[in-house]
Design a protein around this motif. Sequence first.
Motif, short mmCIF file in Angstrom:
data_model
loop_
_atom_site.label_atom_id
_atom_site.label_comp_id
_atom_site.label_asym_id
_atom_site.label_seq_id
_atom_site.Cartn_x
_atom_site.Cartn_y
_atom_site.Cartn_z
N GLU A 1 0.83 -1.21 0.00
CA GLU A 1 0.00 0.00 0.00
C GLU A 1 0.87 1.27 0.00
O GLU A 1 0.63 2.21 -0.77
N VAL A 2 1.88 1.30 0.86
CA VAL A 2 2.73 2.50 0.96
C VAL A 2 3.54 2.69 -0.31
O VAL A 2 3.64 3.81 -0.85
N ARG B 1 1.41 3.93 -3.15
CA ARG B 1 1.06 5.34 -2.96
C ARG B 1 2.21 6.25 -3.37
O ARG B 1 2.01 7.28 -4.02
N HIS B 2 3.42 5.89 -3.00
CA HIS B 2 4.58 6.70 -3.38
C HIS B 2 4.77 6.70 -4.90
O HIS B 2 5.13 7.74 -5.49
N ARG C 1 2.41 6.30 -7.13
CA ARG C 1 1.32 7.08 -7.70
C ARG C 1 1.54 8.59 -7.52
O ARG C 1 1.23 9.39 -8.39
N GLU C 2 2.10 9.00 -6.38
CA GLU C 2 2.26 10.41 -6.07
C GLU C 2 3.61 10.97 -6.52
O GLU C 2 3.95 12.11 -6.19
N ALA D 1 9.43 5.36 0.28
CA ALA D 1 8.38 4.41 0.68
C ALA D 1 8.94 3.37 1.65
O ALA D 1 8.32 3.05 2.66
N ALA E 1 -0.71 2.52 -10.80
CA ALA E 1 -0.09 3.62 -10.05
C ALA E 1 0.78 4.49 -10.97
O ALA E 1 0.78 5.73 -10.87
N ARG F 1 0.37 8.41 -11.98
CA ARG F 1 1.46 9.38 -11.84
C ARG F 1 1.63 10.22 -13.12
O ARG F 1 1.84 11.44 -13.05
N VAL G 1 -2.98 14.16 -1.49
CA VAL G 1 -3.90 14.20 -2.62
C VAL G 1 -4.98 15.24 -2.44
O VAL G 1 -5.31 15.99 -3.35
N GLU H 1 -9.52 8.46 -10.73
CA GLU H 1 -8.49 8.08 -9.76
C GLU H 1 -9.09 7.32 -8.59
O GLU H 1 -8.54 6.31 -8.13
N ILE I 1 -8.15 3.60 -7.43
CA ILE I 1 -7.68 3.32 -6.07
C ILE I 1 -8.56 2.26 -5.41
O ILE I 1 -8.07 1.33 -4.76
#
Length: 213
Positions: free
Chosen positions: A19-20, A23-24, A26-27, A34, A68, A72, A88, A115, A119
């Motif tokens: 998950e972490v 997220r990194h 994706r962002e 991460a 992801a 991005r 976000v 998005e 997700i």
Amino acid sequence: MVASRQDAWTEDDDLVLAEVTLRHIREGGTQLAAFEEVGQRLGRTAAACGFRWNSCVRKRYDAAISIAKSQRQQLKKLGRIQAPPPVVAEVEVVTLHTKRAETPVAEVQMYTDVEEQQIEAVIRMLVNQKELTRRLRQLEQELEGKELELKELKEAHERARKELDQVQGVNDDYRALVQIMERARKLAFLQEEDSNKAIFKMDENGNLERVEK
């Protein structure tokens, strides 16, 4: 049974790592960041988290990684990735106020909806994978129980067969004994009849005379 190591990775640990890291990605963050975040949450080193991701976890999330990365790229096109990457929710507010002239609100809203759907799809995939793993273990335990039950039934069947063979042998011996006794009784009866028959002989005058035994 092999004892589990105290530092062994659990399914929940792998889920946090996935998950972490996703997220990194994706962002627009780095995987190192991460791994450091995961390390702080799980009490592990960033190197250990990186090794676990590359050697085991990553190959299970190829589809999620692709999603992801696509997200991005969309964030980059909309100018929503900055350094350091913002949360976000904050990105959505800044985009609506600072880039209103170049990015229509409808486009931003459309992207946000897409998005959120992506997700949610990733989250469902992670939850389903965990549920499938749990169900697989449950089925394995049920299979072990059925195999043990089958083994016990086979052993009981074998014992019953041996007992039946023993009973059959006793019955055969009994029938043979009864036949022997019946033959002996008949033989004794015939001998008794023979002994009861009278014996006669002829005297000098031609008359029959009974001979006593």
